[in-house]
Design an enzyme around this catalytic site. Structure first.
Site, PDB file in Angstrom:
ATOM      1  N   TYR A   1     -10.857   4.381  14.511  1.00 35.36           N
ATOM      2  CA  TYR A   1      -9.892   4.768  13.471  1.00 35.36           C
ATOM      3  C   TYR A   1      -9.795   6.289  13.356  1.00 35.36           C
ATOM      4  O   TYR A   1      -8.701   6.859  13.338  1.00 35.36           O
ATOM      5  CB  TYR A   1     -10.313   4.165  12.130  1.00 35.36           C
ATOM      6  CG  TYR A   1      -9.370   4.485  10.988  1.00 35.36           C
ATOM      7  CD1 TYR A   1      -8.189   3.772  10.824  1.00 35.36           C
ATOM      8  CD2 TYR A   1      -9.671   5.491  10.065  1.00 35.36           C
ATOM      9  CE1 TYR A   1      -7.324   4.054   9.778  1.00 35.36           C
ATOM     10  CE2 TYR A   1      -8.820   5.781   9.025  1.00 35.36           C
ATOM     11  CZ  TYR A   1      -7.648   5.056   8.881  1.00 35.36           C
ATOM     12  OH  TYR A   1      -6.789   5.345   7.846  1.00 35.36           O
TER      13      TYR A   1
ATOM     14  N   GLY B   1       0.782  -1.230   0.000  1.00 32.09           N
ATOM     15  CA  GLY B   1       0.000   0.000   0.000  1.00 32.09           C
ATOM     16  C   GLY B   1       0.810   1.273   0.000  1.00 32.09           C
ATOM     17  O   GLY B   1       1.835   1.391  -0.684  1.00 32.09           O
TER      18      GLY B   1
ATOM     19  N   ASP C   1       5.529  -6.135  15.449  1.00 30.11           N
ATOM     20  CA  ASP C   1       4.236  -5.496  15.688  1.00 30.11           C
ATOM     21  C   ASP C   1       4.450  -4.182  16.432  1.00 30.11           C
ATOM     22  O   ASP C   1       4.824  -4.189  17.610  1.00 30.11           O
ATOM     23  CB  ASP C   1       3.356  -6.447  16.496  1.00 30.11           C
ATOM     24  CG  ASP C   1       1.964  -5.891  16.769  1.00 30.11           C
ATOM     25  OD1 ASP C   1       1.680  -4.744  16.359  1.00 30.11           O
ATOM     26  OD2 ASP C   1       1.161  -6.612  17.402  1.00 30.11           O
TER      27      ASP C   1
ATOM     28  N   ARG D   1       4.577  -6.306   9.998  1.00 32.26           N
ATOM     29  CA  ARG D   1       4.381  -7.510  10.816  1.00 32.26           C
ATOM     30  C   ARG D   1       4.836  -8.792  10.119  1.00 32.26           C
ATOM     31  O   ARG D   1       5.361  -9.686  10.760  1.00 32.26           O
ATOM     32  CB  ARG D   1       2.900  -7.655  11.183  1.00 32.26           C
ATOM     33  CG  ARG D   1       2.367  -6.566  12.086  1.00 32.26           C
ATOM     34  CD  ARG D   1       0.923  -6.847  12.437  1.00 32.26           C
ATOM     35  NE  ARG D   1       0.347  -5.798  13.284  1.00 32.26           N
ATOM     36  CZ  ARG D   1      -0.857  -5.861  13.811  1.00 32.26           C
ATOM     37  NH1 ARG D   1      -1.627  -6.908  13.593  1.00 32.26           N
ATOM     38  NH2 ARG D   1      -1.312  -4.871  14.562  1.00 32.26           N
TER      39      ARG D   1
ATOM     40  N   THR E   1      -6.295   1.141  -1.853  1.00 30.52           N
ATOM     41  CA  THR E   1      -5.474   0.190  -1.115  1.00 30.52           C
ATOM     42  C   THR E   1      -6.363  -0.966  -0.646  1.00 30.52           C
ATOM     43  O   THR E   1      -7.582  -0.954  -0.842  1.00 30.52           O
ATOM     44  CB  THR E   1      -4.824   0.842   0.123  1.00 30.52           C
ATOM     45  OG1 THR E   1      -5.862   1.205   1.052  1.00 30.52           O
ATOM     46  CG2 THR E   1      -4.025   2.083  -0.252  1.00 30.52           C
TER      47      THR E   1
ATOM     48  N   ALA F   1       2.193   2.755   9.578  1.00 29.48           N
ATOM     49  CA  ALA F   1       1.474   1.562  10.022  1.00 29.48           C
ATOM     50  C   ALA F   1       0.070   1.936  10.492  1.00 29.48           C
ATOM     51  O   ALA F   1      -0.104   2.890  11.251  1.00 29.48           O
ATOM     52  CB  ALA F   1       2.239   0.880  11.150  1.00 29.48           C
ATOM     53  N   GLY F   2      -0.904   1.190  10.028  1.00 37.82           N
ATOM     54  CA  GLY F   2      -2.274   1.498  10.437  1.00 37.82           C
ATOM     55  C   GLY F   2      -3.239   0.374  10.091  1.00 37.82           C
ATOM     56  O   GLY F   2      -3.047  -0.350   9.119  1.00 37.82           O
TER      57      GLY F   2
ATOM     58  N   ILE G   1      -8.009   6.280  -0.764  1.00 40.41           N
ATOM     59  CA  ILE G   1      -6.903   5.847  -1.603  1.00 40.41           C
ATOM     60  C   ILE G   1      -7.109   4.385  -1.976  1.00 40.41           C
ATOM     61  O   ILE G   1      -7.612   3.590  -1.173  1.00 40.41           O
ATOM     62  CB  ILE G   1      -5.549   6.015  -0.861  1.00 40.41           C
ATOM     63  CG1 ILE G   1      -5.398   7.451  -0.339  1.00 40.41           C
ATOM     64  CG2 ILE G   1      -4.377   5.643  -1.767  1.00 40.41           C
ATOM     65  CD1 ILE G   1      -5.366   8.527  -1.402  1.00 40.41           C
TER      66      ILE G   1
END
Length: 260
Positions: A171, A13, A62, A34, A206, A94-95, A204
């Site tokens: 989120y 992504g 992580d 990860r 992804t 990272a999300g 976006i």
């Protein structure tokens, strides 16, 4: 010396697109995510480092784990550490997200989103700063060469952190926190020679938005009538990295959705 970029969430992504663009612009990359298998594939896709004896590499782990930064990451990053491993660019990308109404979300789901998207970002950045992992800026005229760019931190937030969104409370909260973190950290680090900026993507193309780009009602809300691409977000990040006066800069990249 070849600039070194550490990019979290970079096995795919937006993070991987930023890695590709920086590699094409003469950066050495450390990928962090990860999955070792996904990282191996991502690493093999990067163009080689043109002018450095140190190769691209990855560290698997992580970022939401309380012990990851101080133990797992610290041990791997510090192993054989020399001046070439100092960080010039940190991209916090990272999300994760968990869809569903907030009242029905479990405590574990809420914590997982917040720990990955916000707490892990803050803890990791703090660890890197505290362990002096950023390369110092070369003073003007020092050594008779050109000025070296200031180290820079790029935080990837989200339009939902500004506008909110049904079914994405945790989120949106985490990404609003990323923007607050960016602004507050910029006031602390600017005088120390480290710039801090944020990219705020809208929708976006992804894995996270898979299936949404065919929604005519959603596309109708976006003035440009399409989703953005990871490559377009990467170019926004590159601008914030290269422009030496970009500090506390929050750059929307949402096709105009934030205006409606």
């Amino acid at each position: 010396m070849t600039p070194h970029a550490l990019i979290t969430g970079s096995s795919r992504g937006i993070g991987l697109s930023i890695a590709h663009l920086l590699a094409r612009n003469s950066h050495r990359i450390t990928l962090l995510s990860r999955s070792p298998s996904a990282l191996t594939s991502a690493l093999s896709s990067l163009p080689p480092v043109a002018s450095s004896s140190l190769p691209h590499r990855y560290i698997a782990g992580d970022v939401s784990s309380p012990r990851f930064w101080s133990e797992e990451f610290g041990e791997k990053f510090m192993e054989g550490k020399d001046e070439g491993d100092k960080i010039d660019v940190l991209v916090n990308c990272a999300g994760i997200t968990r869809e569903g109404l907030f009242a029905r979300a479990s405590e574990e789901e809420v914590r997982e989103v917040l720990d990955t998207n916000l707490t892990g970002l803050m803890v990791g950045t703090r660890w890197l700063l505290g362990n002096k992992c950023f390369r110092g800026r070369k003073a003007r005229g020092e050594g008779g060469g050109e000025d070296r760019q200031m180290p820079v931190i790029i935080n990837v937030a989200s339009l939902l952190g500004i506008k909110g969104g049904r079914g994405a409370v945790a989120y949106a909260t985490s990404k609003a926190g990323v923007l607050g973190f960016t602004r507050a950290l910029a006031t602390e680090l600017g005088p120390l020679g480290i710039r801090v900026n944020a990219v705020v993507p809208g929708y976006i193309e992804t894995d996270m938005t898979e299936g949404l780009s065919s929604s005519s009602s959603l596309l109708a809300q976006i003035p440009l009538k399409r989703f953005g691409t990871p490559e377009e977000v990467a170019h926004a990040a590159l601008f914030l990295i290269q422009n030496q006066y970009a500090h506390n800069c929050v750059l929307n990249l949402d096709g105009g959705l934030s205006a409606v």
